[in-house]
Write an enzyme that holds these catalytic residues in place. Structure first.
Site, PDB file in Angstrom:
ATOM      1  N   SER A 138       0.809  -1.186   0.505  1.00 32.78           N
ATOM      2  CA  SER A 138      -0.007   0.172   0.007  1.00 32.78           C
ATOM      3  C   SER A 138       1.352   0.979  -0.582  1.00 32.78           C
ATOM      4  O   SER A 138       2.102   0.814   0.220  1.00 32.78           O
ATOM      5  CB  SER A 138      -0.534  -0.289   1.217  1.00 32.78           C
ATOM      6  OG  SER A 138      -1.272   1.412   1.632  1.00 32.78           O
ATOM      7  N   TYR A 151      -2.074  -0.721  10.227  1.00 27.42           N
ATOM      8  CA  TYR A 151      -2.345  -0.607   8.967  1.00 27.42           C
ATOM      9  C   TYR A 151      -1.356  -0.524   8.038  1.00 27.42           C
ATOM     10  O   TYR A 151      -0.778  -1.880   7.058  1.00 27.42           O
ATOM     11  CB  TYR A 151      -3.946  -0.121   7.455  1.00 27.42           C
ATOM     12  CG  TYR A 151      -3.813  -0.907   6.294  1.00 27.42           C
ATOM     13  CD1 TYR A 151      -4.480  -2.087   6.093  1.00 27.42           C
ATOM     14  CD2 TYR A 151      -3.496   0.471   5.655  1.00 27.42           C
ATOM     15  CE1 TYR A 151      -4.753  -2.222   4.764  1.00 27.42           C
ATOM     16  CE2 TYR A 151      -3.762   0.560   4.230  1.00 27.42           C
ATOM     17  CZ  TYR A 151      -4.428  -1.056   4.157  1.00 27.42           C
ATOM     18  OH  TYR A 151      -4.034  -1.615   2.488  1.00 27.42           O
TER      19      TYR A 151
END
Length: 254
Positions: A138, A151
């Protein structure tokens, strides 16, 4: 170009969103697709859509956090040319708003889940003469994103593990790369907005879309196309790299 004919591809979380788009595109390009998914109904829907256009695909019920189960599923598949580590979950919150249970849940699915798939796939790929691996990182593994503590931790780990695999298995003809998307318009995003911003869905969708310099979110199919390239023979000289697909977020958002 970009043919995956007769290649066996394992895709985790292939029942929805990015994983579904990858599964359908890989099958279209000739791969025999194996979807590992907790949601059996979602997996079967993807399989149905693939078979409706002449593709070949199979669903396997599996929890990526369970190493014994994952090793068993991978051994049952037996021939694996491609692995896409896509399964993952999100969490919203800074470190003070991240309970230990939240942290461990994100770690278990996103980090341990990918590790379990690496662990299960690598021996099979070595025995078969090589393979290609793509793991979903990401932009959060490259830049600080507000309220994404757990995350970001997990996606940083994905990036690091992917690079480690590339280094360790260079001479086994196993390539490993990662993809770092910015926001992608998936059912998860719609659900997140609906849950957290009731009555302001359109406003928040527009705000999140415009956080990318290009002015919109990515489409799952766009992520799938990059994954296809990295898993194809045309990308045979590429390993140990991370690819931002972010509408300019990392470099232009300043």
């Amino acid at each position: 170009m970009f043919s995956l004919k007769n290649k066996a591809a394992v895709i985790t979380g292939g029942g929805s969103g990015i994983g579904k788009a990858i599964s359908k595109l890989f099958a279209k390009q000739g791969a025999i697709v194996h979807i590992i998914e907790l949601n059996a109904d979602a997996a079967q829907q993807t399989i149905k859509e693939i078979k409706a256009v002449g593709g070949e695909a199979f669903a396997h019920s599996g929890n990526v956090t369970d190493q014994q189960q994952i090793v068993s599923v991978f051994n049952e598949i037996s021939k694996i040319d491609i692995l896409v580590n896509n399964a993952g979950i999100a969490h919203v919150g800074n470190v003070e708003k991240t309970a230990e249970a939240d942290f461990e849940r994100v770690y278990s699915v996103n980090v341990k889940g990918a590790y379990n798939c690496f662990y299960a796939a690598i021996p099979i790929m070595k025995a078969n003469g090589g393979g290609a691996i793509v793991s979903m990182a990401s932009i959060a593994s490259s830049v600080g994103i507000a309220d994404r503590f757990a995350y970001s931790m997990s996606k940083g780990a994905i990036h690091a593990m992917s690079m480690s695999i590339a280094r360790d298995y260079l001479h086994d003809n196993i390539r490993s790369n990662s993809i770092s998307p910015a926001r992608v318009h998936t059912p998860f995003v719609d659900g997140f907005i609906s849950k957290n911003y009731p009555g302001k869905e359109e406003e928040m969708f527009d705000k999140l879309s415009k956080s990318q310099p290009i002015g919109r979110m990515a489409k799952p199919d766009e992520i799938a196309t990059l994954a296809l390239y990295l898993c194809s023979e045309e990308a045979g000289f590429i390993t140990g790299s991370d690819y931002a697909i972010d509408g300019g977020f990392i470099r232009l958002n300043n």
